[in-house]
Design an enzyme around this catalytic site. Structure first.
Site, short mmCIF file in Angstrom:
data_model
loop_
_atom_site.label_atom_id
_atom_site.label_comp_id
_atom_site.label_asym_id
_atom_site.label_seq_id
_atom_site.Cartn_x
_atom_site.Cartn_y
_atom_site.Cartn_z
N ASP A 54 0.88 -1.16 0.00
CA ASP A 54 0.00 0.00 0.00
C ASP A 54 0.92 1.21 0.00
O ASP A 54 1.62 1.46 0.97
CB ASP A 54 -0.87 -0.04 1.26
CG ASP A 54 -1.81 1.15 1.39
OD1 ASP A 54 -1.61 2.16 0.67
OD2 ASP A 54 -2.73 1.07 2.22
N TYR A 75 0.60 0.43 14.91
CA TYR A 75 -0.35 0.15 13.83
C TYR A 75 -0.10 1.04 12.62
O TYR A 75 -0.12 2.25 12.71
CB TYR A 75 -1.78 0.36 14.31
CG TYR A 75 -2.77 0.05 13.22
CD1 TYR A 75 -2.97 -1.26 12.81
CD2 TYR A 75 -3.46 1.06 12.57
CE1 TYR A 75 -3.85 -1.55 11.80
CE2 TYR A 75 -4.36 0.77 11.55
CZ TYR A 75 -4.54 -0.53 11.18
OH TYR A 75 -5.41 -0.82 10.17
N LYS A 84 -3.52 -2.97 8.28
CA LYS A 84 -3.47 -4.43 8.30
C LYS A 84 -2.63 -4.92 7.15
O LYS A 84 -2.49 -4.26 6.13
CB LYS A 84 -4.89 -5.00 8.16
CG LYS A 84 -5.56 -5.28 9.49
CD LYS A 84 -5.27 -6.69 9.98
CE LYS A 84 -6.02 -7.01 11.26
NZ LYS A 84 -5.40 -6.48 12.47
P1 13P Z 1 -5.47 -0.65 4.66
O1 13P Z 1 -4.78 -1.65 5.55
O2 13P Z 1 -6.05 -1.29 3.45
O3 13P Z 1 -4.54 0.49 4.32
O4 13P Z 1 -6.71 -0.07 5.46
C1 13P Z 1 -6.43 0.53 6.69
C2 13P Z 1 -7.64 1.06 7.37
O5 13P Z 1 -7.49 1.63 8.44
C3 13P Z 1 -8.98 0.91 6.76
O6 13P Z 1 -9.97 1.54 7.55
MG MG Z 2 -4.32 1.97 3.06
MG MG Z 3 -5.01 -2.26 1.94
MG MG Z 4 -3.46 -2.92 4.90
#
Ligand code: 13P
Ligand code: MG
Ligand code: MG
Ligand code: MG
Ligand code: 13P
Ligand code: MG
Length: 370
Positions: free
Chosen positions: A11, A233, A236
């Site tokens: 990302d 964090y 994810k």
């Molecule tokens: P991503 O892990 O896809 O970047 O999404 C993070 C998030 O906080 C979505 O609400």
């Molecule tokens: Mg993202």
């Molecule tokens: Mg993502």
């Molecule tokens: Mg992610």
């Protein structure tokens, strides 16, 4: 000679928020990988977006963990990050956790699924790419493909599958792995992989003495755990997987069949909620409702001496409409719980949010109950 398929993703900035990948990123990645193809470093490539994750599928003869291939991916993500900064996309460079590349992208933020194998006379390969969830989201579908006879008819009726498969399972907290045989150890395998935030299937191998070499993987899943790598964090670790099919392996339809059930996975809004995994066509690979629900795309290929024939957008089929409708119903049901478990993840999985701080602030106000 052997072929390596590498699926490396990151990302590097979302449009808008965490919804999807900008066209500018797709174009830049295509441009950079074209140069690498012309130079002979890679044989072929395809670029995808899975939600807000930029996905690079590459074929080559350099083996897994190749410094050159990982550097190519890293440089591509860095170039895309420059664009993300220019366009002020959301979370520019989110998954590039280190400023300098040092030989291998493992542990640096990007997710990696790659395998080296002898290309068969006909070699179907499916690339699965998920957004808004974690590697353990693959446990259920991969188990069902390679171990569940109610999913994979071939386990019962094809003599080449009848002996089962070997699962390589990682304990991502203890950084340990174990090889387990299916069907002999099926219940023990399930005891582990049902705890999907800790135990994840990393690879699947054929058994000794079968049609395929037992040391060449037939499936591989990315297992990077972003919040552990980063120490806080940063999103994810939306996972990817590569699965080979047919001739001694599950048929393509058996590989896809588990995704007809929109099982609950962790991720979704702020990486902190359980929700259904929805299989979608490429053009729906964008996360909207409550930044989701979590979704998966599948790109089908045949390999021809490393050349990628395809992709076929495998979930672009009314056969999955019922699943998508079911996923929407489950999303609605889960959403009505608001901040309550089991929609919101349990405390243990919320360590990188404000919850520990709330507990900290209140700790002097807690008194014993007689
Ligand atoms: P991503 O892990 O896809 O970047 O999404 C993070 C998030 O906080 C979505 O609400
Ligand atoms: Mg993202
Ligand atoms: Mg993502
Ligand atoms: Mg992610
Ligand atoms: P076809 O007869 O369409 O080739 O299909 C064979 C098969 O085994 C499908 O699972
Ligand atoms: Mg046929």
């Amino acid at each position: 000679s052997k072929i390596t398929v590498s699926l490396i993703k990151a990302d590097v900035g979302g449009l808008p928020g965490h919804v999807t990948v900008a066209d500018e990123h797709i174009e830049k990645a295509q441009e950079n990988l074209s140069i690498a193809k012309d130079s002979g470093l890679i044989i072929d490539f395809r670029v995808f977006r899975a939600g807000d994750d930029l996905e690079l599928v590459m074929t080559h003869k350099k083996g897994v963990d190749s410094e050159e291939i990982h550097k190519l991916a890293w440089d591509t993500f860095e170039k895309a990050t420059e664009i993300a900064k220019e366009l002020k996309l959301y979370g520019a460079g989110q998954d590039l956790l280190s400023d300098a590349f040092s030989g291998n992208v493992r542990g640096m933020g990007p997710g990696v699924a790659e395998m080296e194998f002898t290309e068969r006379g006909a070699e179907p390969v499916i690339a699965f790419m998920m957004d808004k969830t974690e590697p353990g989201a693959f446990n259920l579908p991969i188990f069902r493909m390679f171990a569940d006879p109610f999913n994979t008819a071939g386990l019962v009726i094809d003599p080449n599958l009848h002996n089962g498969f070997v699962f390589e399972i990682w304990d991502i907290y203890e950084h340990k792995r174990v090889l387990m045989n299916s069907p002999e150890e099926m219940y023990d395998i399930l005891a582990l992989i049902g705890a999907k935030s800790r135990f994840v299937i990393k690879r699947v191998f054929p058994k000794e003495g079968g049609k395929l070499p037992a040391d060449e993987p037939v499936a591989v899943i990315s297992t990077e755990k972003l919040y552990q790598i980063a120490g806080e964090y940063v999103g994810k670790d939306d996972p990817v997987a590569l699965v080979r099919a047919q001739s001694g392996l599950p048929a393509v339809g058996e590989v896809l069949e588990p995704f007809a059930f929109p099982h609950l996975v962790s991720g979704w809004m702020r990486g902190s909620h359980n929700g259904p995994l929805m299989p979608v066509p490429f053009h729906y690979s964008k996360c909207t409702r409550f930044d989701g629900p979590p979704r998966v795309i599948a790109a089908g290929f045949q390999l021809a001496n490393g050349r990628l024939v395809g992709p076929v957008d495998l979930f672009d089929d009314p056969a999955y409409d019922y699943t998508r409708q079911k996923a929407v119903e489950i999303a609605e049901y889960m959403r009505r719980h608001g901040p309550f478990e089991p929609h919101r993840l349990p405390m243990e999985d919320m360590e990188y949010t404000t919850l520990p701080k709330v507990m900290d602030r209140l700790k002097d106000r807690f008194e014993s109950i007689e």
